[in-house]
Design a protein around this motif. Structure first.
Motif, PDB file in Angstrom:
ATOM      1  N   LEU A   4       0.915  -0.886   0.007  1.00  0.00           N
ATOM      2  CA  LEU A   4       0.360   0.345  -0.106  1.00  0.00           C
ATOM      3  C   LEU A   4       1.388   1.615   0.497  1.00  0.00           C
ATOM      4  O   LEU A   4       0.673   2.394  -0.478  1.00  0.00           O
ATOM      5  CB  LEU A   4      -1.212  -0.296   1.037  1.00  0.00           C
ATOM      6  N   MET A   5       1.970   1.214   0.772  1.00  0.00           N
ATOM      7  CA  MET A   5       2.953   2.555   0.995  1.00  0.00           C
ATOM      8  C   MET A   5       3.800   2.446  -0.497  1.00  0.00           C
ATOM      9  O   MET A   5       4.005   3.900  -0.865  1.00  0.00           O
ATOM     10  CB  MET A   5       3.437   2.643   1.700  1.00  0.00           C
ATOM     11  N   GLN A   6       3.968   1.835  -0.845  1.00  0.00           N
ATOM     12  CA  GLN A   6       4.415   1.690  -2.451  1.00  0.00           C
ATOM     13  C   GLN A   6       3.335   2.329  -3.275  1.00  0.00           C
ATOM     14  O   GLN A   6       3.665   2.878  -4.203  1.00  0.00           O
ATOM     15  CB  GLN A   6       4.752   0.739  -3.387  1.00  0.00           C
ATOM     16  N   ARG A   7       2.288   1.188  -3.240  1.00  0.00           N
ATOM     17  CA  ARG A   7       0.846   1.945  -4.281  1.00  0.00           C
ATOM     18  C   ARG A   7       0.727   4.004  -3.775  1.00  0.00           C
ATOM     19  O   ARG A   7       0.859   4.530  -4.796  1.00  0.00           O
ATOM     20  CB  ARG A   7      -0.283   1.754  -4.710  1.00  0.00           C
ATOM     21  N   ILE A   8       0.754   4.245  -2.607  1.00  0.00           N
ATOM     22  CA  ILE A   8       0.736   5.829  -2.352  1.00  0.00           C
ATOM     23  C   ILE A   8       1.861   6.724  -2.823  1.00  0.00           C
ATOM     24  O   ILE A   8       1.802   7.328  -3.619  1.00  0.00           O
ATOM     25  CB  ILE A   8       0.203   6.080  -0.911  1.00  0.00           C
ATOM     26  N   SER A   9       3.651   5.682  -2.677  1.00  0.00           N
ATOM     27  CA  SER A   9       4.406   6.630  -3.503  1.00  0.00           C
ATOM     28  C   SER A   9       4.616   6.316  -4.507  1.00  0.00           C
ATOM     29  O   SER A   9       4.851   8.214  -5.330  1.00  0.00           O
ATOM     30  CB  SER A   9       5.709   6.238  -2.080  1.00  0.00           C
ATOM     31  N   ARG A  10       3.587   5.859  -5.354  1.00  0.00           N
ATOM     32  CA  ARG A  10       4.042   5.488  -7.107  1.00  0.00           C
ATOM     33  C   ARG A  10       3.095   7.150  -7.251  1.00  0.00           C
ATOM     34  O   ARG A  10       3.134   7.724  -8.800  1.00  0.00           O
ATOM     35  CB  ARG A  10       3.984   4.729  -7.353  1.00  0.00           C
ATOM     36  N   PHE A  11       1.579   6.828  -6.763  1.00  0.00           N
ATOM     37  CA  PHE A  11       0.674   8.193  -7.031  1.00  0.00           C
ATOM     38  C   PHE A  11       1.139   9.843  -6.577  1.00  0.00           C
ATOM     39  O   PHE A  11       1.143  10.076  -7.658  1.00  0.00           O
ATOM     40  CB  PHE A  11      -0.066   7.653  -6.644  1.00  0.00           C
ATOM     41  N   LEU A  12       1.661   9.746  -5.443  1.00  0.00           N
ATOM     42  CA  LEU A  12       2.037  10.593  -4.938  1.00  0.00           C
ATOM     43  C   LEU A  12       3.445  11.265  -6.254  1.00  0.00           C
ATOM     44  O   LEU A  12       3.540  12.769  -6.484  1.00  0.00           O
ATOM     45  CB  LEU A  12       2.504  10.993  -4.004  1.00  0.00           C
ATOM     46  N   GLY A  17      -0.572  12.452  -9.031  1.00  0.00           N
ATOM     47  CA  GLY A  17      -0.761  12.395  -7.570  1.00  0.00           C
ATOM     48  C   GLY A  17      -0.078  14.656  -7.076  1.00  0.00           C
ATOM     49  O   GLY A  17      -0.062  14.771  -5.980  1.00  0.00           O
TER      50      GLY A  17
END
Length: 49
Positions: A4-12, A17
């Motif tokens: 989940l943290m990886q997906r959030i990082s990629r999105f941001l 993002g």
């Protein structure tokens, strides 16, 4: 790092993002929104024991 943290990082780091981050910063710069956040923070901190 969790998935989940990886997906959030990629999105941001994506263009969409970055647009959301910029919009959030603009909204937080408004005095009315700052007041609302202060009120929310005071209510939440009052609940702690």
């Amino acid at each position: 790092m969790s998935a989940l943290m990886q997906r959030i990082s990629r999105f941001l780091s994506s263009p969409k993002g970055q647009q959301m981050v910029d919009r959030g910063r603009r909204e937080l710069a408004k005095p009315g929104n700052q007041d609302k956040l202060r009120q929310l923070a005071s209510r939440l901190s009052g609940r702690r024991r």
